[in-house]
Design a protein around this motif. Structure first.
Motif, short mmCIF file in Angstrom:
data_model
loop_
_atom_site.label_atom_id
_atom_site.label_comp_id
_atom_site.label_asym_id
_atom_site.label_seq_id
_atom_site.Cartn_x
_atom_site.Cartn_y
_atom_site.Cartn_z
N MET A 129 -10.38 -2.84 -13.58
CA MET A 129 -11.11 -2.44 -12.38
C MET A 129 -10.39 -2.85 -11.09
N ARG A 130 -9.52 -3.83 -11.17
CA ARG A 130 -8.84 -4.32 -9.97
C ARG A 130 -7.64 -3.45 -9.64
N GLY A 131 -7.42 -3.18 -8.35
CA GLY A 131 -6.26 -2.43 -7.92
C GLY A 131 -5.00 -3.28 -7.94
N CYS A 132 -3.86 -2.63 -8.13
CA CYS A 132 -2.60 -3.37 -8.21
C CYS A 132 -2.18 -3.94 -6.86
N CYS A 163 -5.02 -1.46 -12.09
CA CYS A 163 -4.91 -0.02 -12.27
C CYS A 163 -4.98 0.66 -10.91
N GLY A 164 -4.01 1.52 -10.63
CA GLY A 164 -3.99 2.25 -9.37
C GLY A 164 -3.63 1.37 -8.19
N ASN A 165 -3.81 1.94 -7.01
CA ASN A 165 -3.52 1.21 -5.79
C ASN A 165 -4.71 0.32 -5.41
N ASP A 166 -5.86 0.95 -5.18
CA ASP A 166 -7.09 0.20 -4.92
C ASP A 166 -8.02 0.17 -6.12
N GLY A 167 -7.78 1.02 -7.11
CA GLY A 167 -8.63 1.10 -8.28
C GLY A 167 -8.20 2.27 -9.16
N PHE A 168 -8.79 2.40 -10.33
CA PHE A 168 -8.37 3.46 -11.25
C PHE A 168 -8.66 4.86 -10.72
N GLN A 169 -9.58 4.99 -9.74
CA GLN A 169 -9.88 6.31 -9.19
C GLN A 169 -8.69 6.90 -8.43
N ASP A 170 -7.73 6.07 -8.04
CA ASP A 170 -6.56 6.59 -7.31
C ASP A 170 -5.75 7.56 -8.16
N TRP A 171 -5.78 7.41 -9.47
CA TRP A 171 -5.02 8.31 -10.33
C TRP A 171 -5.64 9.71 -10.37
N PHE A 172 -6.90 9.86 -9.93
CA PHE A 172 -7.53 11.17 -9.94
C PHE A 172 -6.96 12.09 -8.86
N TYR A 173 -6.28 11.52 -7.88
CA TYR A 173 -5.82 12.30 -6.73
C TYR A 173 -4.31 12.53 -6.74
N VAL A 174 -3.64 12.14 -7.80
CA VAL A 174 -2.21 12.41 -7.94
C VAL A 174 -1.96 13.06 -9.30
N GLN A 175 -0.93 13.89 -9.34
CA GLN A 175 -0.53 14.46 -10.63
C GLN A 175 0.45 13.50 -11.28
N TRP A 176 0.01 12.82 -12.31
CA TRP A 176 0.86 11.82 -12.96
C TRP A 176 1.42 12.33 -14.30
N PHE A 197 0.84 -1.21 0.00
CA PHE A 197 0.00 0.00 0.00
C PHE A 197 0.87 1.26 0.00
N VAL A 198 1.87 1.29 0.90
CA VAL A 198 2.74 2.47 0.98
C VAL A 198 3.63 2.56 -0.26
N GLY A 199 4.16 1.44 -0.72
CA GLY A 199 5.06 1.45 -1.87
C GLY A 199 4.36 1.88 -3.15
N LEU A 200 3.17 1.35 -3.41
CA LEU A 200 2.43 1.75 -4.60
C LEU A 200 1.97 3.20 -4.54
N ARG A 201 1.62 3.66 -3.37
CA ARG A 201 1.21 5.06 -3.22
C ARG A 201 2.37 6.00 -3.58
N ASP A 202 3.57 5.68 -3.10
CA ASP A 202 4.74 6.51 -3.42
C ASP A 202 5.13 6.40 -4.88
N ALA A 203 5.01 5.20 -5.45
CA ALA A 203 5.35 5.01 -6.87
C ALA A 203 4.42 5.83 -7.76
N MET A 204 3.13 5.85 -7.44
CA MET A 204 2.19 6.66 -8.22
C MET A 204 2.47 8.15 -8.05
N ARG A 205 2.91 8.54 -6.87
CA ARG A 205 3.21 9.95 -6.62
C ARG A 205 4.42 10.42 -7.44
N TYR A 206 5.39 9.53 -7.62
CA TYR A 206 6.60 9.88 -8.37
C TYR A 206 6.55 9.41 -9.83
#
Length: 360
Positions: free
Chosen positions: A247-250, A166-179, A131-140
């Motif tokens: 639809m499934r989170g990574c 897609c994303g951490n828990d789902g594709f909606q996670d990409w809406f909250y980070v600047q990728w 959870f923490v690793g994927l969150r940081d990877a999406m942030r960077y």
């Protein structure tokens, strides 16, 4: 009364020693299997270390590697001991070493059981680390020009394509980070500047996802921009278009992948533990039977073998008394009735120096 006492003839003792010799060599192979499983799990974790936080996720593979190396050494020595136990004269060389060997092997089998249980208990730590690793990877993800982070975009894209997630828990996670990196944004555009100003942290957020989230099995071209804007696309409803994006989170995908691996490894280690426990039981019977032969003095006579010479309660009580007596040996006796000579008495006991007469 001895626990699980069995009577062995000379022929049965020799056959037991030969069978244990073969089983110990088989155990050397199982030790190599444990070592290989530990190395395999460690490599699998290392391949995606960028997607995990710095938590103790390497404890299980390190444990398997250590136990595998110990298994090879212990069982190699056990094979040599069992091979020499066919001859009573050769057994005398190992007589004093047999009991420490059995105790060390018992603790080794206990470590095997711990390793098997760790494979089933690692899920929570692994889930939090992912959870923490994927969150940081999406942030960077956007930092393709930053040293040390330029590889994360490719890593995350390959992960989403390979595991169909897609994303951490789902594709909606990409809406909250600047990728999307700032170098690819048109700062002269009013729409871009408005989006940057509308966010407290100055991030360019939008309802879009990277291309790697697209499902190639979708019957329509992938919609990755304005995912939640139904009027922007013809005949489209993002809440029903399940085939358009994964639809499934990574995190769930990776967790299921590693859980399957660790459960398979845990089952293998548990089977090896049962095998090692049976070998240890046979070695214990062989040791006690050979020691009884030495007591009788006739190498061809029958002898009894057992797991414990006394019952479990008596053995536990005996060992507890040994530990208690060892503690008493280091206690200081503070009895006030004991007469301790004082310093003055010691001084009085000293022999006075010899006086040399001075001539008048």
């Amino acid at each position: 009364m001895a626990v699980l006492k069995v009577t062995f003839t000379k022929t049965k003792r020799d056959k037991l020693a030969q069978v244990l010799w073969i089983l110990n060599w088989v155990s050397v192979v199982t030790g190599m299997i444990l070592l290989s499983l530990g190395l395999f799990l460690k490599v699998e974790i290392q391949q995606r270390r960028e997607l995990m936080s710095d938590r103790e996720v390497h404890s299980v593979p390190n444990m398997l590697i250590a136990v595998g190396l110990i298994a090879c050494g212990i069982n190699f020595l056990g094979g040599k001991i069992c091979y020499d136990c066919v001859d009573t004269a050769k057994f005398l060389r190992w007589k004093l070493l047999m009991l420490p060997y059995i105790i060390c092997t018992f603790f080794f089998t206990f470590l095997l059981l711990v390793g098997a249980l760790m494979c089933y208990c690692m899920r929570n730590e692994l889930e939090e680390s992912l959870f923490v690793g994927l969150r940081d990877a999406m942030r960077y993800y956007k930092d393709t020009d930053t040293p040390g982070r330029c590889f994360l975009k490719r890593t995350v894209d390959m992960l989403q394509i390979q595991f169909q997630c897609c994303g951490n828990d789902g594709f909606q996670d990409w809406f909250y980070v600047q990728w999307i990196g700032n170098r690819y944004l048109d700062m002269s555009s009013a729409e871009v500047t408005d989006r940057l100003r509308s966010n407290v942290e100055g991030k360019y957020l939008m309802d879009s996802v990277p291309f790697s989230c697209c499902n190639p099995s979708s019957p329509r071209p992938c919609i990755q921009q304005q995912v939640t804007n139904n009027p922007a696309h013809f005949n489209y409803d993002y809440q029903e278009e399940e085939l358009n994006l994964w639809m499934r989170g990574c995190r769930q995908a990776l967790l299921e992948y590693y859980t399957h691996i660790m459960q398979s490894i845990g089952l293998t280690v548990l089977i090896i533990w049962l095998f090692e426990l049976s070998v240890l039981t046979g070695v214990r019977y062989l040791q006690t039977a050979m020691e009884n032969v030495l007591r009788q003095g006739d190498p061809d006579s029958e002898s009894d073998g057992w797991l414990l010479e006394n019952s479990f309660a008596e053995t536990a009580r005996y060992n507890f008394n040994i530990i208690k007596n060892l503690g008493k040996c280091y206690q200081v006796d503070d009895d006030p009735n004991i007469d301790v000579p004082s310093t003055a008495q010691h001084e009085s006991d000293k022999v006075p120096p010899k006086q040399i007469p001075v001539p008048s």
